[in-house]
Design an enzyme around this catalytic site. Structure first.
Site, PDB file in Angstrom:
ATOM      1  N   CYS A   2       0.820  -1.211   0.000  1.00 60.53           N
ATOM      2  CA  CYS A   2       0.000   0.000   0.000  1.00 60.53           C
ATOM      3  C   CYS A   2       0.859   1.269   0.000  1.00 60.53           C
ATOM      4  O   CYS A   2       1.992   1.274   0.451  1.00 60.53           O
ATOM      5  CB  CYS A   2      -0.936   0.095   1.193  1.00 60.53           C
ATOM      6  SG  CYS A   2      -1.795  -1.432   1.551  1.00 60.53           S
ATOM      7  N   LYS A 576       4.221  -3.327  -7.799  1.00 60.94           N
ATOM      8  CA  LYS A 576       5.602  -3.094  -8.251  1.00 60.94           C
ATOM      9  C   LYS A 576       6.585  -3.261  -7.102  1.00 60.94           C
ATOM     10  O   LYS A 576       7.686  -3.755  -7.277  1.00 60.94           O
ATOM     11  CB  LYS A 576       5.686  -1.674  -8.834  1.00 60.94           C
ATOM     12  CG  LYS A 576       7.048  -1.270  -9.339  1.00 60.94           C
ATOM     13  CD  LYS A 576       7.339  -1.922 -10.664  1.00 60.94           C
ATOM     14  CE  LYS A 576       8.729  -1.601 -11.192  1.00 60.94           C
ATOM     15  NZ  LYS A 576       9.203  -2.669 -12.096  1.00 60.94           N
TER      16      LYS A 576
END
Ligand code: AGP
Length: 581
Positions: A2, A576
């Site tokens: 997050c 990512k």
């Protein structure tokens, strides 16, 4: 995982332009859901892609305090209810959290006993009720409750909190958090890149620190609630925000950028970063062994690093970061060499912090400057690949290999790296159409194998990883010599097997014959016309061959992905940067 961001300003700021466009730059940390909340209790959450969410927000929406969150789900499914910010049932306390609250079940039971209820499946929801109980119900100060929180909570967190009192509150352990100082107020975020277009001054939170931020001042505290002075870092951010230009996807754009990005690194290592290369050399000379630590693609680069350094007589090992403490011991004679595109991978960060405590020195190879891993290193080479937007690492991998070749050159690896950028271009130019045709033939196959040996074994694994994460093909990359010890049983008529054959590697050719005789469809990737490869790469030594053969894997994964109609740049279930354990 997050990404979180929060803004507090003297005058109102735009939710769309200021808050959410900053959050967009943290999308690499997860894209399962998105949401924001303002000081007056307005909130909006969604599982839409973040760009669509931003478009759905009213341009006139403004506030002087706001927080936002982009999620990679850990606890609880991907849905709007589990999206952050979370809030207590009176909708007074809102929080955005990056990390994992490991003992959330115990804390939840305690809060339930006090009459609090929960409506999400997340670990993060306990934060709002915890602070509601302490600050709203019992009227205690943030300092007191933050100290209690840090003491009681097990796990990792970067938290932004608003309780409608004109302040922004923040706490941090392990998950990254920085405070940017702007002319209009303050901006908090998971990294400094996200606000690098607004300020060049930042303060990095340390572990178990918390802060109270007003519109015109801030105060930092340690875990005991003692006020602490924090150093303001002035940073330069030269990496430009990537644009797709004429390309349909970032992945193909990033693959094709490599003649330029590789040259940029080669030049920099000769000039601007020559001193850092020297520092690597000295640290390696002063240590007894080099232990690479990395995850995913960066681990594959590390395996090439081990091969290169061992061939120069330097004891080297590579350990996958998440399993490090189960498989490796570190002492003050060890040099930890962390390899990470993002510089934020939590498993790697954890290893280097522990290794430091055991007396090890830390060197790193990162793409993102000022990242956590770089800030915890004794020295660090930046690979200058530019921002990598696609979740799949391509241009960063190539530059990681170039950095490792350069380090190996300091110890006698005899190779002129100057030819690499042109050879990368040649590889792409000659092979792109061939790979497109090959993708047409293979895109319905669900199982593929890639065989390598020595410097190409890590590449076999890297190609397999790319085939898994982009077109969702089950692929296995392995040592050719290990095939006969079990895996060959999976070879059936027509199973695609890629064989990486630098020069006239006879053992690799034998492995190709062995699978062929069991019905496999072999595809030979080679660089000598003599062996009639299906895919011809430029002339080079076996180590450099690893770069060109990985480009073939990247192109193949891309074109199979296109034919399979998948989300190329944002594959399902991935992010990512993996910022949780
Ligand atoms: C690469 O294609 C992957 N998405 C992934 O394996 C990645 O390399 C890994 O998560 C490590 O990331 P890092 O290099 O940022 O540490």
């Amino acid at each position: 995982m997050c990404g979180i961001t929060g803004i507090i300003t003297k005058d109102d700021h735009s939710i769309k332009e200021d808050l959410l466009k900053t959050l967009k730059r943290l999308e690499y940390r997860g894209y399962d859901s998105v949401g924001f909340a303002t000081n007056d209790g307005f909130f909006k959450k969604s599982t839409l892609p973040i760009s669509d969410f931003i478009n759905s927000v009213d341009s006139d929406l403004r506030s002087n305090i706001s927080i936002s969150h982009t999620r990679w789900a850990t606890h609880g499914g991907v849905n709007e209810n589990n999206a952050h910010p979370h809030f207590d049932k009176t909708q007074k306390v809102f929080c955005a959290h990056n990390g994992i609250i490991e003992n959330f079940n115990d804390l939840k039971e305690e809060l339930e006993d006090e009459g609090y209820s929960f409506k999400t499946e997340t670990d993060s929801e306990i934060i709002t009720n915890f602070f509601h109980k302490g600050m709203v119900k019992e009227g205690k100060s943030f300092e007191i409750i933050a100290k209690e929180f840090i003491k009681k909570v097990k796990g990792t967190f970067a938290i932004l909190l608003i309780i409608g009192d004109g302040r922004l509150y923040a706490l941090k352990r392990d998950s990254p958090l920085a405070l940017g100082i702007t002319e209009k107020g303050f901006i908090l975020a998971s990294d400094i890149y996200s606000f690098s277009n607004k300020t060049d001054k930042a303060i990095f939170f340390g572990d178990d620190e918390f802060a109270i931020i007003d519109k015109d001042k801030y105060a930092f505290f340690d875990k005991d609630g003692k006020n602490i002075d924090k150093e303001i870092t002035s940073f330069e951010w030269s990496v430009e925000e990537e644009k797709l230009d004429e390309y349909p996807h970032y992945m193909i754009k990033e693959i094709k950028e490599q003649p330029i990005t590789s040259r940029r690194l080669i030049e920099s290592l000769k000039r601007d970063q020559a001193n850092r290369l020297k520092e690597f050399e000295n640290l390696i000379k002063d240590s007894k062994r080099v232990v690479f630590v990395a995850s995913g693609t960066s681990y594959h680069a590390s395996l090439v690093g081990v091969h290169l350094l061992n061939k120069q007589g330097i004891e080297s090992h590579a350990v996958i970061a998440s399993e490090f403490e189960n498989f490796y011991l570190v002492d003050d004679k060890t040099l930890i060499l962390a390899v990470s595109q993002s510089g934020e991978t939590m498993d790697v960060v954890t290893v280097i912090k522990k290794a430091r405590k055991n007396g090890a020195k830390i060197a790193s190879i990162v793409n993102v400057p000022y990242s956590t891993i770089q800030r915890h290193s004794d020295t660090s080479i930046e690979i200058l690949a530019g921002q990598e937007v696609c979740v799949a690492s391509t241009k960063a991998f190539t530059n990681q290999l170039i950095a490792l070749f350069s380090i190996a050159r300091s110890f006698g690896y005899d190779n002129n790296l100057e030819n690499i950028p042109d050879r990368i271009k040649e590889t792409l130019d000659i092979n792109e159409e061939i790979i497109k045709e090959l993708a047409q033939k293979l895109y319905e196959k669900n199982d593929m194998f890639i065989l390598g040996k020595g410097a190409t074994y890590p590449i076999a694994r890297e190609i397999a990883l790319k085939l898994k994460e982009i077109p969702y093909v089950h692929a296995e990359g392995m040592m050719a010599g290990e095939l006969k010890h079990g895996t060959i049983a999976l070879i059936e008529d027509g199973t695609p097997v890629f064989c990486l054959v630098p020069g006239k590697n006879l053992e690799m050719l034998s492995s190709a014959k062995e699978v062929e005789s069991r019905g496999a469809k072999t595809i030979i990737i080679g660089n000598k016309e003599g062996i009639e490869p299906d895919i011809l790469l430029p002339e080079s030594d076996e180590k450099e061959f690893s770069i060109y053969s990985s480009l073939i894997g990247h192109l193949l994964s891309y074109y199979i992905g296109v034919l399979r109609g998948v989300n190329i740049d944002k594959p399902r279930n991935l992010a990512k940067s993996v910022t949780v354990h």
